[in-house]
Structure formats: C-alpha cells, structure tokens
Design a protein around this motif. Structure first.
Motif, PDB file in Angstrom:
ATOM      1  N   ASP A  66      -0.439   3.939   0.733  1.00 39.40           N
ATOM      2  CA  ASP A  66      -1.119   5.218   1.192  1.00 39.40           C
ATOM      3  C   ASP A  66      -1.061   4.790   3.371  1.00 39.40           C
ATOM      4  OD1 ASP A  66      -3.393   6.383   2.891  1.00 39.40           O
ATOM      5  OD2 ASP A  66      -4.619   6.020   1.703  1.00 39.40           O
ATOM      6  N   PRO A  67      -0.103   5.634   3.738  1.00 40.76           N
ATOM      7  CA  PRO A  67       0.075   5.659   4.554  1.00 40.76           C
ATOM      8  C   PRO A  67      -0.798   5.076   5.829  1.00 40.76           C
ATOM      9  CG  PRO A  67       0.542   7.836   4.619  1.00 40.76           C
ATOM     10  CD  PRO A  67       0.421   7.135   3.323  1.00 40.76           C
ATOM     11  N   LYS A  68      -2.584   5.771   5.838  1.00 39.12           N
ATOM     12  CA  LYS A  68      -3.223   5.330   6.822  1.00 39.12           C
ATOM     13  C   LYS A  68      -3.038   3.820   7.099  1.00 39.12           C
ATOM     14  CE  LYS A  68      -6.820   6.237   3.882  1.00 39.12           C
ATOM     15  NZ  LYS A  68      -8.065   7.348   3.369  1.00 39.12           N
ATOM     16  N   TYR A  69      -2.937   2.935   5.792  1.00 35.79           N
ATOM     17  CA  TYR A  69      -3.285   1.975   5.802  1.00 35.79           C
ATOM     18  C   TYR A  69      -1.951   0.879   6.330  1.00 35.79           C
ATOM     19  CZ  TYR A  69      -6.969   2.624   3.206  1.00 35.79           C
ATOM     20  OH  TYR A  69      -8.755   3.102   1.913  1.00 35.79           O
ATOM     21  N   LYS A  70      -2.095  -0.256   7.249  1.00 31.91           N
ATOM     22  CA  LYS A  70      -1.088  -0.759   7.990  1.00 31.91           C
ATOM     23  C   LYS A  70      -1.211  -2.206   6.703  1.00 31.91           C
ATOM     24  CE  LYS A  70      -3.085  -4.695   9.789  1.00 31.91           C
ATOM     25  NZ  LYS A  70      -3.805  -4.529  11.253  1.00 31.91           N
TER      26      LYS A  70
ATOM     27  N   TYR B  32       0.557  -1.128   0.285  1.00 29.76           N
ATOM     28  CA  TYR B  32      -0.089   0.281  -0.066  1.00 29.76           C
ATOM     29  C   TYR B  32       1.070   1.334   0.219  1.00 29.76           C
ATOM     30  CZ  TYR B  32      -3.968  -3.149   1.388  1.00 29.76           C
ATOM     31  OH  TYR B  32      -4.486  -4.349   1.264  1.00 29.76           O
TER      32      TYR B  32
END
Length: 135
Positions: free
Chosen positions: A112-116, A110
């Motif tokens: 996107d850093p909001k997804y682990k 990912y």
C-alpha cells in the motif's frame, strides 16, 4: 541522582543466572499487558477500547516492558519502532538456540503506497516465550 553499582553488582548483572532471571522477568512483565488494546486508531467513539488509558502495538509493547524494567536492564530505549530495536539487536540465531525473552523480527514490504517503507523492511517484532512455536 544516577544509581551506582558496585563491581560485584556489575559482575552479577553479567552472569548467566542474572540474565536468565531477567529474561523470565521480561516475559512475565510482557504477559502482564495481555488485554491492552492495540493502537488507538483502531477504536472509534463508542467502541469498547475508545479512549483507553494505554494502547500497545508490537514495538510499543517491547519498549514499555523495557522501560518498566530499565533499572534491571541498566539502560533506557528511545521512542522508535521495531526497525530501531532490530538495529540495536542484530543477532541471528536458529530456533533451537532461542531462549524465552529473545525478540523475533519480521521483514516485509508494504504494498500500500500510503504506508512509508520501514527501515530494513522491519514490519513486526514479537517476544519468543519458548517451545516449538514460541509459546
């Protein structure tokens, strides 16, 4: 009370004929969920699938079908995602060796850093249904 199986039943469950029949049943059961909406978070109040009785994403579809057929398979699966499924089925094969009912895993990272991050970077799982494109 636990279900008991005779030696004959156990041998039959290990046979190629039983496994082929179970693969077909697995694919057909999965197909019965076509049309079930994806993830509750995708639907807002007033939209068609808001508050649907069931939502399935890639890994929950697999787990739902496995739960539906738990007696046939002889085991139950946990609540975890595609990384868990991948860890329990670490078999690699070529497209030519695949059979309907095999699981196909996709890895990715990912951005996107909001997804682990997912364990083993497993981000998707599908059911191979046969043919050149899995259809």
């Amino acid at each position: 009370m636990p279900r008991k199986f005779s030696a004959f039943t156990q041998d039959y469950k290990r046979s190629a004929a039983y496994k082929d029949k179970l693969r077909k049943k697995f694919v057909e059961k999965a197909k019965s969920y076509i049309g079930v909406p994806y993830a509750a978070s995708y639907w807002k109040e007033g939209e068609k699938h808001h508050n649907a009785p069931l939502y399935l994403n890639c890994s929950t579809l697999i787990k739902q079908v496995l739960r539906d057929l738990a007696v046939d398979f002889g085991f139950k699966v946990g609540r975890w995602n595609q990384a868990y499924l991948f860890d329990t089925l670490p078999i690699s094969q070529t497209l030519n060796d695949m059979k309907p009912g095999d699981l196909v895993f996709y890895s990715g990272i990912y951005n996107d850093p909001k997804y682990k991050p997912q364990k083993n970077n497993m981000v998707h799982v599908e059911i191979f249904t046969g043919g050149e494109n899995g259809l």
